[in-house]
Design a protein around this motif. Structure first.
Motif, PDB file in Angstrom:
ATOM      1  N   GLY A 336       0.826  -1.205   0.000  1.00 37.33           N
ATOM      2  CA  GLY A 336       0.000   0.000   0.000  1.00 37.33           C
ATOM      3  C   GLY A 336       0.857   1.250   0.000  1.00 37.33           C
ATOM      4  O   GLY A 336       2.079   1.202  -0.217  1.00 37.33           O
ATOM      5  N   TYR A 337       0.183   2.368   0.263  1.00 35.91           N
ATOM      6  CA  TYR A 337       0.896   3.641   0.243  1.00 35.91           C
ATOM      7  C   TYR A 337       1.954   3.740   1.348  1.00 35.91           C
ATOM      8  O   TYR A 337       2.894   4.535   1.248  1.00 35.91           O
ATOM      9  N   VAL A 338       1.805   2.938   2.408  1.00 36.08           N
ATOM     10  CA  VAL A 338       2.802   2.966   3.476  1.00 36.08           C
ATOM     11  C   VAL A 338       4.171   2.504   2.965  1.00 36.08           C
ATOM     12  O   VAL A 338       5.216   2.890   3.509  1.00 36.08           O
ATOM     13  N   ASN A 339       4.152   1.705   1.893  1.00 38.13           N
ATOM     14  CA  ASN A 339       5.428   1.256   1.315  1.00 38.13           C
ATOM     15  C   ASN A 339       6.219   2.415   0.720  1.00 38.13           C
ATOM     16  O   ASN A 339       7.457   2.391   0.689  1.00 38.13           O
ATOM     17  N   TYR A 340       5.505   3.442   0.212  1.00 41.07           N
ATOM     18  CA  TYR A 340       6.205   4.644  -0.266  1.00 41.07           C
ATOM     19  C   TYR A 340       7.025   5.271   0.869  1.00 41.07           C
ATOM     20  O   TYR A 340       8.158   5.717   0.669  1.00 41.07           O
ATOM     21  N   PHE A 341       6.408   5.282   2.052  1.00 42.33           N
ATOM     22  CA  PHE A 341       7.073   5.856   3.227  1.00 42.33           C
ATOM     23  C   PHE A 341       8.352   5.084   3.556  1.00 42.33           C
ATOM     24  O   PHE A 341       9.414   5.679   3.766  1.00 42.33           O
ATOM     25  N   TYR A 342       8.259   3.739   3.543  1.00 38.11           N
ATOM     26  CA  TYR A 342       9.421   2.925   3.890  1.00 38.11           C
ATOM     27  C   TYR A 342      10.502   2.985   2.813  1.00 38.11           C
ATOM     28  O   TYR A 342      11.706   2.966   3.120  1.00 38.11           O
ATOM     29  N   ILE A 343      10.103   3.081   1.547  1.00 37.79           N
ATOM     30  CA  ILE A 343      11.091   3.189   0.473  1.00 37.79           C
ATOM     31  C   ILE A 343      11.845   4.512   0.591  1.00 37.79           C
ATOM     32  O   ILE A 343      13.084   4.560   0.458  1.00 37.79           O
ATOM     33  N   ALA A 344      11.121   5.608   0.859  1.00 36.99           N
ATOM     34  CA  ALA A 344      11.770   6.921   1.021  1.00 36.99           C
ATOM     35  C   ALA A 344      12.696   6.913   2.227  1.00 36.99           C
ATOM     36  O   ALA A 344      13.808   7.480   2.183  1.00 36.99           O
ATOM     37  N   TRP A 345      12.281   6.263   3.293  1.00 38.21           N
ATOM     38  CA  TRP A 345      13.097   6.178   4.507  1.00 38.21           C
ATOM     39  C   TRP A 345      14.394   5.413   4.231  1.00 38.21           C
ATOM     40  O   TRP A 345      15.490   5.843   4.588  1.00 38.21           O
ATOM     41  N   THR A 346      14.257   4.269   3.553  1.00 33.04           N
ATOM     42  CA  THR A 346      15.443   3.465   3.231  1.00 33.04           C
ATOM     43  C   THR A 346      16.375   4.214   2.288  1.00 33.04           C
ATOM     44  O   THR A 346      17.601   4.209   2.466  1.00 33.04           O
ATOM     45  N   ALA A 347      15.811   4.871   1.290  1.00 27.52           N
ATOM     46  CA  ALA A 347      16.631   5.622   0.333  1.00 27.52           C
ATOM     47  C   ALA A 347      17.391   6.747   1.017  1.00 27.52           C
ATOM     48  O   ALA A 347      18.557   7.017   0.678  1.00 27.52           O
ATOM     49  N   THR A 348      16.769   7.386   1.994  1.00 26.98           N
ATOM     50  CA  THR A 348      17.435   8.475   2.725  1.00 26.98           C
ATOM     51  C   THR A 348      18.652   7.958   3.471  1.00 26.98           C
ATOM     52  O   THR A 348      19.740   8.548   3.410  1.00 26.98           O
ATOM     53  N   SER A 349      18.488   6.842   4.175  1.00 33.41           N
ATOM     54  CA  SER A 349      19.600   6.287   4.955  1.00 33.41           C
ATOM     55  C   SER A 349      20.720   5.793   4.044  1.00 33.41           C
ATOM     56  O   SER A 349      21.901   6.079   4.279  1.00 33.41           O
ATOM     57  N   VAL A 350      20.348   5.043   3.003  1.00 32.04           N
ATOM     58  CA  VAL A 350      21.355   4.467   2.118  1.00 32.04           C
ATOM     59  C   VAL A 350      22.111   5.558   1.363  1.00 32.04           C
ATOM     60  O   VAL A 350      23.344   5.512   1.235  1.00 32.04           O
ATOM     61  N   SER A 351      21.392   6.555   0.847  1.00 28.77           N
ATOM     62  CA  SER A 351      22.050   7.627   0.088  1.00 28.77           C
ATOM     63  C   SER A 351      22.938   8.472   0.984  1.00 28.77           C
ATOM     64  O   SER A 351      23.963   9.003   0.532  1.00 28.77           O
ATOM     65  N   THR A 352      22.577   8.605   2.254  1.00 25.03           N
ATOM     66  CA  THR A 352      23.431   9.344   3.191  1.00 25.03           C
ATOM     67  C   THR A 352      24.769   8.637   3.371  1.00 25.03           C
ATOM     68  O   THR A 352      25.833   9.258   3.366  1.00 25.03           O
ATOM     69  N   ILE A 353      24.714   7.329   3.509  1.00 21.84           N
ATOM     70  CA  ILE A 353      25.942   6.557   3.714  1.00 21.84           C
ATOM     71  C   ILE A 353      26.776   6.471   2.431  1.00 21.84           C
ATOM     72  O   ILE A 353      27.977   6.726   2.434  1.00 21.84           O
ATOM     73  N   ILE A 354      26.113   6.143   1.314  1.00 23.87           N
ATOM     74  CA  ILE A 354      26.851   5.894   0.068  1.00 23.87           C
ATOM     75  C   ILE A 354      27.187   7.184  -0.672  1.00 23.87           C
ATOM     76  O   ILE A 354      28.321   7.410  -1.098  1.00 23.87           O
ATOM     77  N   GLY A 355      26.202   8.057  -0.822  1.00 23.77           N
ATOM     78  CA  GLY A 355      26.387   9.225  -1.667  1.00 23.77           C
ATOM     79  C   GLY A 355      27.020  10.414  -0.996  1.00 23.77           C
ATOM     80  O   GLY A 355      27.761  11.179  -1.630  1.00 23.77           O
ATOM     81  N   ALA A 356      26.765  10.597   0.302  1.00 21.61           N
ATOM     82  CA  ALA A 356      27.206  11.820   0.975  1.00 21.61           C
ATOM     83  C   ALA A 356      28.570  11.675   1.626  1.00 21.61           C
ATOM     84  O   ALA A 356      29.353  12.624   1.647  1.00 21.61           O
ATOM     85  N   LEU A 357      28.872  10.496   2.169  1.00 23.95           N
ATOM     86  CA  LEU A 357      30.168  10.308   2.813  1.00 23.95           C
ATOM     87  C   LEU A 357      31.291  10.449   1.795  1.00 23.95           C
ATOM     88  O   LEU A 357      31.235   9.888   0.704  1.00 23.95           O
TER      89      LEU A 357
END
Length: 418
Positions: A336-357
């Protein structure tokens, strides 16, 4: 016939917010007339001096404030410093040398909010102490004068007591201040306000130091990092792997991933910009640890702001890029739409570690100036430059005097020859 004027000088180290200074200069004259003595017209002067923001010894700050008061001819002088001071491991919030009409306020000791109101009330109380005296008899006389005033005037003042530094608010109830008059042990300190509890005092000082570091001022330097992280994460969104990870992660794993990414970002910024204070002989070890703790907390606030903004960006991107039907075809279970929330949450954490560091922040000066150690080094350098300029001026003055003396001697010799 006009009233005589008394001048209160406010002294701060470089970097003090101009907005706060303007508010104090506008509001204090009328409040000083009400809270101290209406028979005088009050003027508020302002001066910036690096010396009052360098030393960790409050006595040296008071002496520097006294020199400044004498130089400018003020009746009273108060130093507003962002440095923390301690007496017997208890945070010092304010001190006054009543006989010389000088005082200091340690802004970290006032806590985090509402800062302006606490500063304003602290200034009024210290001037009242310096004007009437700090003995029990003097305080009783000052109390009678305040109580005789119209209680409906200046309702914005929470403090209308002659012995409290600031009014009773929620923070003061949780972390109360105590008033001391250490006449016997320290002759130059007539009154001091400290935090009763060492534990609550440490929390008060740390929160005040984080505010003094102004973490929101550092946030614009993250724009480049946000672009890199968002670009990296947006590319990953088009692949189902990220969707499947978010669908299989539990809530506690999601939280742990967020915490790990934020801490990794904080650690990288400290290492990349050399913000960690190392042991040195010029600074007490407990102050170094306090500075480092304040730096970590400041960066945690700023990186958390960065993380939240990145999450909002990914929330919009997920809804725009991933159709619901495609997501349902790739994920198992109820989707459902709650999956959008979890995908955005995961993308934020992963991109912070991989893309920003590994990315350097823009405008390194702003990042560095948000730490105590760097500001202290800058102030030391400024004082050193000022002293060198004074020495050069004195040398030039001596040389000019010698040249004048030689010219006079040559003229005298010429006259004797004639």
């Amino acid at each position: 016939m006009g009233k005589s004027t008394k001048t209160l000088g406010l002294i701060t180290a470089p970097g003090y917010p101009d907005e706060l200074r303007e508010k104090l200069q506008q509001q204090l004259p009328d409040l000083l007339s009400y809270y101290v003595d209406e028979n005088y017209a009050w003027d508020v002067a302002y001066s910036i001096d690096a010396l009052t923001g360098v030393t960790e010894d409050s006595n040296k700050v008071l002496n520097a404030t006294l020199d400044k008061r004498k130089d400018y001819g003020w009746e009273f002088a108060i130093c507003l410093t962002d440095l923390p001071f301690f007496n017997d491991k208890k945070p010092i919030v304010a001190e006054a040398y009543v006989q010389e009409s000088v005082a200091l306020i340690s802004l970290p000791g006032l806590g985090s909010t509402p800062m302006f109101k606490r500063i304003r009330e602290s200034i009024l109380q210290l001037v009242n102490e310096m004007y009437y005296g700090s003995s029990d008899e003097d305080r009783e006389r000052a109390e009678q004068r305040i109580q005789a005033k119209n209680g409906n005037q200046h309702n914005e003042l929470k403090n209308k007591s002659s012995t409290r530094l600031v009014g009773k608010r929620g923070f003061e109830r949780l972390s109360p201040l105590q008033r001391e008059t250490p006449y016997e042990s320290e002759s130059n300190i007539d009154v001091r306000f400290t935090v009763k509890s060492r534990f609550s005092g440490a929390l008060r000082v740390l929160s005040g130091m984080v505010r003094a570091n102004r973490p929101w001022a550092m946030f614009p330097s993250f724009m480049k990092v946000i672009i890199i992280a968002f670009t990296t994460g947006s590319y990953a969104l088009v692949f189902p792997t990220l969707w499947q990870l978010s669908n299989n992660y539990g809530i506690w794993r999601m939280f742990m991933l967020s915490i790990a990414s934020i801490l990794a970002m904080v650690g990288w910024i400290i290492l990349a910009h050399k913000l960690w204070e190392k042991p040195n002989e010029e600074r007490a070890d407990y102050l170094r640890k306090l500075y480092n703790t304040a730096t970590v907390l400041t960066l945690l606030v700023t990186v958390s702001m960065y993380y939240f903004l990145l999450f909002l960006l990914f929330s919009v991107a997920v809804i725009a890029l991933i159709p619901m039907g495609m997501m349902q075809s790739q994920l198992s279970g109820t989707v459902g739409y709650v999956n959008y929330f979890y995908i955005a949450w995961t993308a934020t954490s992963v991109s912070t570690i991989i893309g920003a560091l590994g990315s350097a922040l823009e405008n390194e000066d702003i990042v560095l100036s948000s730490t105590y150690g760097y500001r202290q080094r800058q102030r030391y350098e400024q004082i050193k430059e000022t002293e060198e300029e004074k020495e050069e001026a004195e040398e030039e003055k001596k040389e000019a005097a010698e040249e004048k003396k030689e010219a006079a001697q040559e003229k005298k010799e010429a006259q004797q020859e004639n």
